[in-house]
Design a protein around this motif. Structure first.
Motif, mmCIF file in Angstrom:
data_model
loop_
_atom_site.group_PDB
_atom_site.id
_atom_site.type_symbol
_atom_site.label_atom_id
_atom_site.label_comp_id
_atom_site.label_asym_id
_atom_site.label_seq_id
_atom_site.Cartn_x
_atom_site.Cartn_y
_atom_site.Cartn_z
ATOM 1 N N THR A 288 5.038 90.162 56.010
ATOM 2 C CA THR A 288 4.346 90.432 54.890
ATOM 3 C C THR A 288 4.357 89.095 53.968
ATOM 4 O O THR A 288 3.161 88.815 53.076
ATOM 5 C CB THR A 288 4.971 91.765 54.028
ATOM 6 N N GLU A 289 5.223 88.249 54.156
ATOM 7 C CA GLU A 289 4.939 87.161 53.085
ATOM 8 C C GLU A 289 4.716 85.855 53.778
ATOM 9 O O GLU A 289 4.079 85.066 53.040
ATOM 10 C CB GLU A 289 6.663 86.875 52.811
ATOM 11 N N ILE A 290 5.035 85.627 55.003
ATOM 12 C CA ILE A 290 4.588 84.279 55.693
ATOM 13 C C ILE A 290 3.950 84.360 56.764
ATOM 14 O O ILE A 290 3.137 83.188 57.235
ATOM 15 C CB ILE A 290 5.622 83.335 55.576
ATOM 16 N N GLY A 291 4.071 85.301 57.727
ATOM 17 C CA GLY A 291 3.642 85.030 58.805
ATOM 18 C C GLY A 291 2.168 85.283 59.291
ATOM 19 O O GLY A 291 1.435 86.102 58.860
ATOM 20 N N ASP A 292 1.712 84.164 59.976
ATOM 21 C CA ASP A 292 0.406 84.366 60.599
ATOM 22 C C ASP A 292 0.418 85.017 62.021
ATOM 23 O O ASP A 292 -0.507 85.682 62.438
ATOM 24 C CB ASP A 292 -0.620 83.081 60.476
ATOM 25 N N ILE A 293 1.413 84.541 62.575
ATOM 26 C CA ILE A 293 1.617 84.946 63.980
ATOM 27 C C ILE A 293 3.205 85.360 64.231
ATOM 28 O O ILE A 293 3.985 84.620 63.948
ATOM 29 C CB ILE A 293 1.267 83.601 65.068
ATOM 30 N N CYS A 294 3.516 86.540 64.800
ATOM 31 C CA CYS A 294 4.776 86.898 65.093
ATOM 32 C C CYS A 294 4.779 86.732 66.454
ATOM 33 O O CYS A 294 4.188 87.415 67.215
ATOM 34 C CB CYS A 294 4.935 88.269 64.420
ATOM 35 N N VAL A 295 5.997 86.250 66.736
ATOM 36 C CA VAL A 295 6.386 86.048 68.310
ATOM 37 C C VAL A 295 7.785 86.698 68.500
ATOM 38 O O VAL A 295 8.825 86.659 67.932
ATOM 39 C CB VAL A 295 6.416 84.674 68.783
ATOM 40 N N ILE A 296 7.618 87.583 69.614
ATOM 41 C CA ILE A 296 8.945 88.200 70.143
ATOM 42 C C ILE A 296 9.542 87.119 71.318
ATOM 43 O O ILE A 296 8.802 87.348 72.210
ATOM 44 C CB ILE A 296 9.000 89.362 70.446
ATOM 45 N N ASN A 297 10.205 86.317 71.016
ATOM 46 C CA ASN A 297 10.611 85.301 72.062
ATOM 47 C C ASN A 297 11.776 85.805 72.828
ATOM 48 O O ASN A 297 12.279 86.972 72.667
ATOM 49 C CB ASN A 297 11.241 84.131 71.348
ATOM 50 N N LYS A 298 12.084 85.239 74.163
ATOM 51 C CA LYS A 298 13.030 85.831 74.916
ATOM 52 C C LYS A 298 12.544 87.311 75.571
ATOM 53 O O LYS A 298 13.575 88.159 75.396
ATOM 54 C CB LYS A 298 14.133 85.773 74.440
ATOM 55 N N ALA A 299 11.527 87.404 75.768
ATOM 56 C CA ALA A 299 10.913 88.710 75.982
ATOM 57 C C ALA A 299 11.522 89.291 77.564
ATOM 58 O O ALA A 299 11.251 90.372 77.766
ATOM 59 C CB ALA A 299 9.269 88.794 76.136
ATOM 60 N N ASP A 300 12.125 88.475 78.320
ATOM 61 C CA ASP A 300 12.735 88.728 79.250
ATOM 62 C C ASP A 300 14.119 89.692 78.951
ATOM 63 O O ASP A 300 14.766 90.181 80.049
ATOM 64 C CB ASP A 300 12.891 87.650 80.108
ATOM 65 N N LEU A 301 14.644 89.531 77.827
ATOM 66 C CA LEU A 301 15.640 90.241 77.515
ATOM 67 C C LEU A 301 15.503 91.674 77.062
ATOM 68 O O LEU A 301 14.584 92.192 76.647
ATOM 69 C CB LEU A 301 16.532 89.635 76.436
ATOM 70 N N PRO A 302 16.696 92.609 77.358
ATOM 71 C CA PRO A 302 16.473 93.951 77.005
ATOM 72 C C PRO A 302 16.281 93.942 75.280
ATOM 73 O O PRO A 302 16.824 93.476 74.594
ATOM 74 C CB PRO A 302 18.042 94.481 77.452
ATOM 75 N N SER B 2 13.578 93.743 73.927
ATOM 76 C CA SER B 2 12.186 93.092 73.537
ATOM 77 C C SER B 2 11.087 93.790 73.245
ATOM 78 O O SER B 2 10.222 93.904 72.314
ATOM 79 C CB SER B 2 12.046 91.990 74.356
ATOM 80 N N SER B 3 10.982 95.023 74.111
ATOM 81 C CA SER B 3 9.747 95.700 73.977
ATOM 82 C C SER B 3 9.989 96.673 72.631
ATOM 83 O O SER B 3 9.018 96.915 71.789
ATOM 84 C CB SER B 3 9.615 96.548 75.050
ATOM 85 N N ALA B 4 11.451 97.234 72.249
ATOM 86 C CA ALA B 4 11.358 97.899 71.227
ATOM 87 C C ALA B 4 11.263 96.989 69.871
ATOM 88 O O ALA B 4 10.701 97.584 68.845
ATOM 89 C CB ALA B 4 12.931 98.245 71.208
ATOM 90 N N LEU B 5 11.770 95.791 69.811
ATOM 91 C CA LEU B 5 11.462 94.943 68.845
ATOM 92 C C LEU B 5 9.728 94.502 68.414
ATOM 93 O O LEU B 5 9.505 94.640 67.616
ATOM 94 C CB LEU B 5 12.188 93.586 68.880
ATOM 95 N N TYR B 6 9.242 94.587 69.710
ATOM 96 C CA TYR B 6 7.631 94.275 69.565
ATOM 97 C C TYR B 6 7.082 95.450 68.932
ATOM 98 O O TYR B 6 6.412 95.444 68.032
ATOM 99 C CB TYR B 6 7.321 94.015 71.091
#
Length: 304
Positions: free
Chosen positions: A178-192, A194-198
């Motif tokens: 809400t404050e700064i992000g134009d693009i949010c990246v869930i990195n290390k998407a190969d880790l358990p 990652s989908s929940a965080l996405y």
């Protein structure tokens, strides 16, 4: 300074120019005034996120991807500063080594205790890289305190990097969106996880006026980096119409910083032994006056 070599983007000249600006060496201000008319045209991409999110490795992959398409990217990594040496602790940047083989210029800048851990020399370093022909310029923040907001005030597009194993709270994620992000990246998407965080990040998109894009990347599996590069380009094109307003705000902020730096140096001279403020401080120490009256008198001498 060999201005012709600097204009040609020769790495040795670029490194010397940035070092001059960082150390406020003799001739630095004159050099910056000479290059100023030829700057202000490069796209600035801010990359921020908590320690351990994998920003350096992701930037390495992103820079290679941008270079493949004909861009000439550079990376400025704003690092925490050693209180003893004043140098950048993370100066080696070993995780970005591969991108230098693609012609990417990488430089670590010590934060030097500047407000929000943002280095006083950052704007000057950006300007030098612009003059040397680098575009876009990627800024990686230390990912602590107020730095992220400061970076977003300089960048045309800000990328916030999360990772399922950094323990980002919902509040942290929400603030980043809400404050700064134009693009949010869930990195290390190969880790358990990652989908929940996405999914958690996407749940908050509706609460943001920015409507940031949400992507998944994995440097280990080399996935999503091309999409990130394409999304950054799209966001830069969308931001182009408002570029003059952003530039005006940046120039005002930069001018204020220059004035404050000049005042800071003048105050240091005034407070040194023999300086005009030294005897006033002696009166404070001896109880002859209070700090408030002393400050008023010292401020009065600044206009003389």
């Amino acid at each position: 300074m060999d201005m012709e070599s600097l204009r040609a983007g020769r790495r040795g000249s670029v490194a010397r120019a940035i070092t001059m600006a960082e150390n406020d060496a003799d001739g630095a201000e004159e050099m910056l005034r000479v290059i100023y008319p030829e700057t202000g045209r490069s796209d600035i991409v801010g990359m921020t996120g908590p320690a351990g999110a994998g920003k350096s490795s992701l930037i390495n992959g992103l820079a290679i991807e941008l270079a493949k398409s004909g861009d000439r990217p550079a990376v400025l990594a704003v690092d925490p500063t050693s209180h003893i040496t004043g140098g950048a602790i993370l100066g080696d940047r070993v995780r970005m080594g591969a991108s230098t083989d693609s012609g990417v210029y990488i430089r670590s800048i010590a934060s030097r205790g500047a407000t929000g851990a943002l280095s006083d020399s950052l704007r000057n370093s950006i300007r030098i890289l612009e003059y040397a022909g680098f575009d876009p310029i990627i800024i990686e923040s230390v990912g602590a305190g107020q730095t992220e907001v400061d970076i977003s005030n300089i960048a045309d597009v800000t990328v916030v990097v999360f990772n399922p194993h950094t323990g980002d709270s919902i509040q942290t994620i929400k603030a980043g969106i809400t404050e700064i992000g134009d693009i949010c990246v869930i990195n290390k998407a190969d880790l358990p996880g990652s989908s929940a965080l996405y999914d958690a990040v996407r749940d908050y998109i509706g609460e943001s006026d920015r409507s940031p894009a949400v992507l998944k990347t994995s440097v280990k599996e080399n996935t999503g980096i091309g999409e990130l590069a394409s999304t950054i380009r799209e966001r830069l094109r969308a931001a182009a119409p408002s570029a003059p307003q952003r530039r005006a705000r940046r120039l005002e902020a930069e001018t204020k910083d220059i004035v404050l730096n000049h005042l800071r140096r003048r105050l240091d001279t005034m407070f040194a032994p023999g300086g005009s403020a030294h005897h006033i401080m002696e009166s404070v120490r001896e109880g002859g006056t209070d700090p408030y009256e002393a400050a008023r008198r010292i401020c009065g001498t600044l206009g003389e």
